[in-house]
Write a protein that holds these residues in place. Structure first.
Motif, PDB file in Angstrom:
ATOM      1  N   GLU A  81       0.522  -1.522  -0.043  1.00 40.13           N
ATOM      2  CA  GLU A  81      -0.100  -0.108   0.006  1.00 40.13           C
ATOM      3  C   GLU A  81       1.093   1.442  -0.272  1.00 40.13           C
ATOM      4  OE1 GLU A  81      -2.335  -0.386   3.752  1.00 40.13           O
ATOM      5  OE2 GLU A  81      -0.626   0.232   4.782  1.00 40.13           O
ATOM      6  N   LYS A  82      -0.042   2.413   0.048  1.00 41.47           N
ATOM      7  CA  LYS A  82       1.046   3.738   0.016  1.00 41.47           C
ATOM      8  C   LYS A  82       1.358   4.362   0.585  1.00 41.47           C
ATOM      9  CE  LYS A  82       0.808   8.332  -1.515  1.00 41.47           C
ATOM     10  NZ  LYS A  82       0.265   8.978  -2.656  1.00 41.47           N
ATOM     11  N   GLY A  83       2.293   4.665   1.362  1.00 45.24           N
ATOM     12  CA  GLY A  83       3.152   4.546   2.763  1.00 45.24           C
ATOM     13  C   GLY A  83       3.023   4.080   3.733  1.00 45.24           C
ATOM     14  N   VAL A  84       4.071   3.362   3.326  1.00 42.11           N
ATOM     15  CA  VAL A  84       4.308   1.997   4.586  1.00 42.11           C
ATOM     16  C   VAL A  84       5.979   2.534   4.731  1.00 42.11           C
ATOM     17  CG1 VAL A  84       5.591   0.180   4.219  1.00 42.11           C
ATOM     18  CG2 VAL A  84       3.693   0.216   3.612  1.00 42.11           C
ATOM     19  N   ASN A  85       6.447   2.719   6.283  1.00 40.21           N
ATOM     20  CA  ASN A  85       7.249   3.122   6.700  1.00 40.21           C
ATOM     21  C   ASN A  85       8.425   1.878   6.941  1.00 40.21           C
ATOM     22  OD1 ASN A  85       6.659   5.796   7.666  1.00 40.21           O
ATOM     23  ND2 ASN A  85       4.957   5.998   8.350  1.00 40.21           N
ATOM     24  N   VAL A  86      10.004   2.364   6.288  1.00 40.55           N
ATOM     25  CA  VAL A  86      10.785   1.703   7.267  1.00 40.55           C
ATOM     26  C   VAL A  86      11.403   1.998   7.354  1.00 40.55           C
ATOM     27  CG1 VAL A  86      12.739  -0.188   6.701  1.00 40.55           C
ATOM     28  CG2 VAL A  86      10.355  -0.037   5.607  1.00 40.55           C
ATOM     29  N   ILE A  87      11.545   1.773   8.919  1.00 42.53           N
ATOM     30  CA  ILE A  87      13.079   2.726  10.313  1.00 42.53           C
ATOM     31  C   ILE A  87      13.912   1.760  10.342  1.00 42.53           C
ATOM     32  CG2 ILE A  87      12.335   3.811  12.614  1.00 42.53           C
ATOM     33  CD1 ILE A  87       9.802   3.862  11.152  1.00 42.53           C
ATOM     34  N   GLY A  88      15.027   2.407  10.654  1.00 40.14           N
ATOM     35  CA  GLY A  88      16.261   1.924  10.900  1.00 40.14           C
ATOM     36  C   GLY A  88      16.402   1.919  12.378  1.00 40.14           C
TER      37      GLY A  88
END
Length: 78
Positions: free
Chosen positions: A20-27
């Motif tokens: 989907e639009k707007g998936v956040n991947v955070i390190g």
């Protein structure tokens, strides 16, 4: 094998495919105090390859995505 070799090409990768639009991947950093050190926002069908490193101990994913790991495929946001 020294520490740099171990965390270089030998470190595990994951692949994140946004469903989907707007998936956040955070390190998230490694160490005594953990902090967010990098974020990416993916649109639907975008793919991000990420690697655990000397500085990255965790990767957090928000939204619907398929995460491909050495241990199998995980679905988030369901």
């Amino acid at each position: 094998m020294n520490k740099e070799d171990k965390l270089g090409t030998e470190a595990p990768y994951i692949c994140v495919k946004a469903l989907e639009k707007g998936v956040n991947v955070i390190g998230v950093t490694r160490g005594e105090i953990t902090k967010i050190h990098h974020t990416e926002k993916l649109d639907e069908n975008e793919v991000l390859l990420a690697q655990f490193t000397e500085h990255t101990s965790a990767i957090k994913i928000r939204g619907k995505a398929e995460i491909y790991t050495p241990y199998g495929v995980i679905h988030s946001g369901e």
